[in-house]
Design an enzyme around this catalytic site. Structure first.
Site, mmCIF file in Angstrom:
data_model
loop_
_atom_site.group_PDB
_atom_site.id
_atom_site.type_symbol
_atom_site.label_atom_id
_atom_site.label_comp_id
_atom_site.label_asym_id
_atom_site.label_seq_id
_atom_site.Cartn_x
_atom_site.Cartn_y
_atom_site.Cartn_z
ATOM 1 C CG HIS A 16 13.450 6.593 -5.056
ATOM 2 N ND1 HIS A 16 13.134 5.564 -4.201
ATOM 3 C CD2 HIS A 16 12.374 7.411 -5.012
ATOM 4 C CE1 HIS A 16 11.924 5.760 -3.680
ATOM 5 N NE2 HIS A 16 11.448 6.890 -4.163
ATOM 6 C CG HIS A 18 7.963 9.991 -6.258
ATOM 7 N ND1 HIS A 18 7.210 8.847 -6.248
ATOM 8 C CD2 HIS A 18 8.888 9.835 -5.283
ATOM 9 C CE1 HIS A 18 7.647 8.041 -5.295
ATOM 10 N NE2 HIS A 18 8.680 8.615 -4.690
ATOM 11 C CE LYS A 102 9.232 1.715 -4.171
ATOM 12 N NZ LYS A 102 9.522 3.129 -4.196
ATOM 13 C CG HIS A 139 8.000 2.549 0.901
ATOM 14 N ND1 HIS A 139 8.066 3.913 0.768
ATOM 15 C CD2 HIS A 139 7.665 2.323 2.199
ATOM 16 C CE1 HIS A 139 7.770 4.488 1.924
ATOM 17 N NE2 HIS A 139 7.525 3.542 2.811
ATOM 18 C CG HIS A 177 12.812 5.961 0.665
ATOM 19 N ND1 HIS A 177 12.462 4.815 1.334
ATOM 20 C CD2 HIS A 177 11.739 6.273 -0.116
ATOM 21 C CE1 HIS A 177 11.253 4.447 0.967
ATOM 22 N NE2 HIS A 177 10.789 5.312 0.088
ATOM 23 C CG ASP A 250 11.519 9.541 -1.822
ATOM 24 O OD1 ASP A 250 10.721 9.303 -2.743
ATOM 25 O OD2 ASP A 250 11.206 9.483 -0.615
HETATM 26 C C1 NCD Z 1 6.554 9.611 -1.872
HETATM 27 C C2 NCD Z 1 5.486 10.283 -2.753
HETATM 28 O O1 NCD Z 1 4.996 11.352 -2.378
HETATM 29 O O2 NCD Z 1 5.187 9.744 -3.815
HETATM 30 N N1 NCD Z 1 6.493 10.210 -0.567
HETATM 31 C C3 NCD Z 1 7.444 10.183 0.384
HETATM 32 O O3 NCD Z 1 7.188 10.669 1.481
HETATM 33 N N2 NCD Z 1 8.637 9.662 0.174
HETATM 34 C C4 NCD Z 1 6.333 8.134 -1.838
HETATM 35 C C5 NCD Z 1 7.510 7.328 -1.301
HETATM 36 O O4 NCD Z 1 8.597 7.367 -1.858
HETATM 37 O O5 NCD Z 1 7.340 6.621 -0.302
HETATM 38 ZN ZN ZN Z 2 9.788 7.717 -3.329
HETATM 39 ZN ZN ZN Z 3 8.838 5.182 -0.639
#
Ligand code: NCD
Ligand code: ZN
Ligand code: ZN
Length: 349
Positions: A16, A18, A102, A139, A177, A250
């Site tokens: 997981h 970004h 997702k 989420h 998460h 995450d």
């Molecule tokens: C994530 C993001 O910034 O894309 N932020 C976070 O606080 N975890 C989004 C997510 O995973 O919920």
């Molecule tokens: Zn995330």
């Molecule tokens: Zn998330």
């Protein structure tokens, strides 16, 4: 001088994270490639990655940021909306373009405004996914304004996820998460089709770390860090050896000025020292022998992917984490900025 303690494990996956897009993505991808063979890439771009065609295009942009000669595979997800097309999503999974879909409840987190407003709207997609064995990444937080932010995960499990799994008992769900003892308990008692990712920050910090003695915006993410008893439950789950829990950082880069502001973004950029952050938890819990399962095996098995070939070696030698790293358009403050960690990555192959 004695040689440092070392730990060699099969190459791990980050299930997981970004990557964002554009210049930010170009700056952050190498940090992940340095440690992980594969990663499940989240689709919450602006605008979001809502179809298989958009996911294929995004995958090509990611590959253009992978350093020459590196061996790395991004695994794509698509962002569910009230208007998602079951046929497109199933075809994307069939083609291997999509690994999962997702679910962001609308308004729950960063770039989730186009997310799902009510689970009923996506039942046709979820039914199709259950039928073809396509994983759903979740989420898991409700967005009702009257629910306290610290309770949003537990309420989601009770009011949305448990009833959903009752209706679709075969649906393969990754509870992303996990931040509470409630989530750990739910996942442990659910069927083999339900698993969870755990981030380094939720193993290492509780809400006091974020709020006592001043507000620390770089420790703010969603779901927000909870009480100490929840952190301890997560540490127990991650280090238990249970195949239902696996590594998902995450890692969520936001530029420094978008976090150090009156209304700061949610997300912690932990990709630069992710394995270093996790492995110290396993050492402290006397569970170094279980780190490989958590980092390199449980997730791949859940996703029904082959285990990676090759290894990575960590050594118990201190490393200083920089105050900030290059982040494309602006600098990004990494998790553990300014701290010294006790383990470092020694080599990969
Ligand atoms: C994530 C993001 O910034 O894309 N932020 C976070 O606080 N975890 C989004 C997510 O995973 O919920
Ligand atoms: Zn995330
Ligand atoms: Zn998330």
């Amino acid at each position: 001088m004695t040689a440092p303690l070392t730990l060699t494990i099969r190459r791990p996956d980050d299930l997981h994270l970004h990557f964002r897009d554009g210049e930010t993505m170009r700056a952050v991808v190498p940090w992940t490639v340095r440690q992980f063979a594969r990663a499940i890439v989240m689709p919450n771009l602006a605008p979001p990655v809502t179809t298989s065609a958009l996911a294929a295009a995004y995958r090509a942009r990611i590959m253009a940021c992978v350093p020459e000669g590196a061996d790395f595979t991004p695994l794509m997800t698509c962002y569910l909306t009230d208007n998602s097309d079951p046929a497109d999503i199933a075809a994307g999974f069939g083609d291997g373009v999509l690994t999962a879909a997702k679910l962001y409840p609308a308004g729950a987190t960063t770039n989730s405004a186009s997310g799902v407003t009510r689970i009923e709207a996506i039942m046709p997609v979820l039914e199709r996914m259950a039928a073809i064995g396509m994983p759903l990444c979740v989420h898991g937080e409700v967005t009702d304004p009257e629910v306290d932010i610290f309770d949003r995960e537990a309420v989601f499990i009770e009011c949305i996820l448990a009833p959903l799994l009752h209706r679709l008992p075969e649906l393969r769900v990754i509870f992303e998460h996990a931040t509470t003892a409630d989530a750990v308990q739910f996942v442990e008692s659910a069927g083999e089709n339900v698993a969870a990712t755990i981030t380094p920050q939720h193993l290492r910090i509780n809400r006091n770390d974020m709020l006592v003695g001043g507000i620390r915006p770089h420790l703010y993410c969603l779901p927000v860090a909870k009480r100490e008893r929840h952190r301890l439950a997560l540490r127990r789950a991650a280090t238990s050896g249970s195949h239902k829990f696996f590594l998902g950082t995450d890692s969520a880069p936001h530029h420094r000025h978008t976090k150090e502001t009156a209304c700061g973004c949610a997300g912690i950029f932990n990709a630069p020292f992710a394995l270093e952050s996790y492995v110290a938890v396993f050492e402290a819990e006397g569970a170094l022998d279980r780190f490989e399962g958590f980092a390199s095996e449980h997730g791949a098995n859940f996703y029904r992917m082959p285990l990676n070939a090759g290894t990575i070696t960590l050594e118990r030698r201190p490393i200083a984490v920089p105050d900030e790293v290059v982040g494309g358009e602006a600098a990004i403050v990494p998790f553990h900025a300014g701290d010294t960690l006790s383990w470092r990555v020694a080599s990969g192959e």
